[in-house]
Design a protein around this motif. Structure first.
Motif, PDB file in Angstrom:
ATOM      1  N   TYR A  27     107.226 -57.669  21.647  1.00 48.86           N
ATOM      2  CA  TYR A  27     105.769 -57.678  21.541  1.00 48.86           C
ATOM      3  C   TYR A  27     105.217 -58.982  22.115  1.00 48.86           C
ATOM      4  N   GLN A  28     105.899 -60.104  21.830  1.00 46.71           N
ATOM      5  CA  GLN A  28     105.455 -61.405  22.327  1.00 46.71           C
ATOM      6  C   GLN A  28     105.520 -61.462  23.851  1.00 46.71           C
ATOM      7  N   GLN A  29     106.598 -60.946  24.437  1.00 43.00           N
ATOM      8  CA  GLN A  29     106.705 -60.918  25.900  1.00 43.00           C
ATOM      9  C   GLN A  29     105.589 -60.067  26.512  1.00 43.00           C
ATOM     10  N   ALA A  30     105.267 -58.957  25.879  1.00 37.71           N
ATOM     11  CA  ALA A  30     104.179 -58.104  26.375  1.00 37.71           C
ATOM     12  C   ALA A  30     102.854 -58.861  26.318  1.00 37.71           C
ATOM     13  N   ALA A  46     100.089 -54.186  19.642  1.00 41.17           N
ATOM     14  CA  ALA A  46     100.458 -53.044  18.802  1.00 41.17           C
ATOM     15  C   ALA A  46      99.408 -51.933  18.883  1.00 41.17           C
ATOM     16  N   LEU A  47      98.142 -52.295  18.867  1.00 43.10           N
ATOM     17  CA  LEU A  47      97.081 -51.290  18.968  1.00 43.10           C
ATOM     18  C   LEU A  47      97.105 -50.608  20.332  1.00 43.10           C
ATOM     19  N   ALA A  48      97.367 -51.373  21.383  1.00 47.65           N
ATOM     20  CA  ALA A  48      97.468 -50.779  22.721  1.00 47.65           C
ATOM     21  C   ALA A  48      98.658 -49.827  22.787  1.00 47.65           C
ATOM     22  N   LEU A  49      99.759 -50.203  22.159  1.00 47.74           N
ATOM     23  CA  LEU A  49     100.933 -49.321  22.124  1.00 47.74           C
ATOM     24  C   LEU A  49     100.629 -48.028  21.378  1.00 47.74           C
ATOM     25  N   GLU A  50      99.859 -48.123  20.299  1.00 47.83           N
ATOM     26  CA  GLU A  50      99.473 -46.910  19.572  1.00 47.83           C
ATOM     27  C   GLU A  50      98.636 -45.990  20.453  1.00 47.83           C
ATOM     28  N   ALA A  65     105.912 -46.524  24.645  1.00 49.96           N
ATOM     29  CA  ALA A  65     105.850 -47.598  23.652  1.00 49.96           C
ATOM     30  C   ALA A  65     107.233 -47.934  23.097  1.00 49.96           C
ATOM     31  N   ALA A  66     108.192 -47.037  23.273  1.00 49.64           N
ATOM     32  CA  ALA A  66     109.561 -47.298  22.820  1.00 49.64           C
ATOM     33  C   ALA A  66     110.182 -48.471  23.568  1.00 49.64           C
ATOM     34  N   LEU A  67     109.583 -48.880  24.668  1.00 54.42           N
ATOM     35  CA  LEU A  67     110.115 -49.970  25.481  1.00 54.42           C
ATOM     36  C   LEU A  67     109.744 -51.351  24.943  1.00 54.42           C
ATOM     37  N   VAL A  68     109.007 -51.403  23.827  1.00 53.95           N
ATOM     38  CA  VAL A  68     108.606 -52.680  23.233  1.00 53.95           C
ATOM     39  C   VAL A  68     109.208 -52.767  21.833  1.00 53.95           C
ATOM     40  N   VAL A  69     109.930 -53.863  21.592  1.00 52.57           N
ATOM     41  CA  VAL A  69     110.657 -54.036  20.331  1.00 52.57           C
ATOM     42  C   VAL A  69     110.296 -55.368  19.671  1.00 52.57           C
ATOM     43  N   SER A  70     110.664 -55.463  18.414  1.00 54.28           N
ATOM     44  CA  SER A  70     110.464 -56.692  17.652  1.00 54.28           C
ATOM     45  C   SER A  70     111.505 -57.728  18.074  1.00 54.28           C
ATOM     46  N   ARG A  72     112.874 -59.587  16.102  1.00 61.09           N
ATOM     47  CA  ARG A  72     113.797 -59.670  14.977  1.00 61.09           C
ATOM     48  C   ARG A  72     114.794 -58.523  14.985  1.00 61.09           C
ATOM     49  N   GLY A  73     115.136 -58.063  16.144  1.00 59.61           N
ATOM     50  CA  GLY A  73     116.080 -56.956  16.240  1.00 59.61           C
ATOM     51  C   GLY A  73     115.830 -56.196  17.514  1.00 59.61           C
ATOM     52  N   ASP A  74     116.407 -55.038  17.595  1.00 61.30           N
ATOM     53  CA  ASP A  74     116.255 -54.276  18.834  1.00 61.30           C
ATOM     54  C   ASP A  74     115.510 -52.970  18.591  1.00 61.30           C
ATOM     55  N   LEU A  75     114.636 -52.993  17.591  1.00 63.21           N
ATOM     56  CA  LEU A  75     113.837 -51.818  17.252  1.00 63.21           C
ATOM     57  C   LEU A  75     112.356 -52.187  17.257  1.00 63.21           C
ATOM     58  N   PRO A  76     111.493 -51.202  17.485  1.00 67.81           N
ATOM     59  CA  PRO A  76     110.053 -51.462  17.345  1.00 67.81           C
ATOM     60  C   PRO A  76     109.706 -51.765  15.887  1.00 67.81           C
ATOM     61  N   ARG A  77     108.497 -52.210  15.682  1.00 70.73           N
ATOM     62  CA  ARG A  77     108.005 -52.461  14.333  1.00 70.73           C
ATOM     63  C   ARG A  77     107.788 -51.131  13.606  1.00 70.73           C
ATOM     64  N   GLN A  78     107.621 -51.216  12.291  1.00 70.59           N
ATOM     65  CA  GLN A  78     107.478 -50.027  11.456  1.00 70.59           C
ATOM     66  C   GLN A  78     106.324 -49.130  11.899  1.00 70.59           C
ATOM     67  N   GLY A  79     105.255 -49.723  12.408  1.00 64.58           N
ATOM     68  CA  GLY A  79     104.103 -48.938  12.857  1.00 64.58           C
ATOM     69  C   GLY A  79     104.469 -47.917  13.925  1.00 64.58           C
ATOM     70  N   PHE A  80     105.413 -48.256  14.803  1.00 64.88           N
ATOM     71  CA  PHE A  80     105.876 -47.303  15.822  1.00 64.88           C
ATOM     72  C   PHE A  80     106.459 -46.071  15.141  1.00 64.88           C
ATOM     73  N   PHE A  81     107.322 -46.306  14.171  1.00 63.19           N
ATOM     74  CA  PHE A  81     107.987 -45.190  13.496  1.00 63.19           C
ATOM     75  C   PHE A  81     106.995 -44.347  12.715  1.00 63.19           C
TER      76      PHE A  81
END
Length: 113
Positions: A27-30, A46-50, A65-70, A72-81
């Motif tokens: 998200y920071q790189q984006a 995050a809102l743009a990804l939504e 939006a799956a191409l953007v991750v946290s 703190r790991g290699d998964l998107p934030r909970q909002g994506f899910f």
């Protein structure tokens, strides 16, 4: 075009144009690539990804939006899910989210080619 819609459009262009080896991005790189200045840079991403998720789901495309991750790991934030479940793109069972996300990520990567 609203600021939100314009940001979502720029984010789609960014994600479609990055080399596959550079993905996924955080998200920071984006936020940095889009030249966003604080405050609320991550929230704006995050809102743009939504917005992109809703557009992709409506058009039957993979969720870019799956191409953007946290970071703190290699998964998107909970909002994506949460939104992906709401849109019917991921199963409601959280135990299945990680595997379903990996499939969505693969589809998004293949869609970009």
């Amino acid at each position: 075009m609203t600021q939100e819609a314009e940001l979502a459009s720029r984010l789609r262009e960014l994600l479609m144009g990055l080399p596959a080896a550079a993905l996924p991005i955080t998200y920071q790189q984006a936020a940095e690539a889009l030249g966003l200045a604080p405050p609320r840079t991550i929230q704006r991403v995050a809102l743009a990804l939504e917005t992109l998720m809703r557009e992709d789901a409506a058009a039957g495309r993979p969720l870019i939006a799956a191409l953007v991750v946290s970071r703190r790991g290699d998964l998107p934030r909970q909002g994506f899910f949460d939104l992906a479940v709401e849109l019917g793109r991921l199963p409601p069972d959280p135990a299945q989210h990680q595997a379903a996300y990996r499939e969505e990520l693969a589809r998004a990567m293949a869609y970009r080619r």
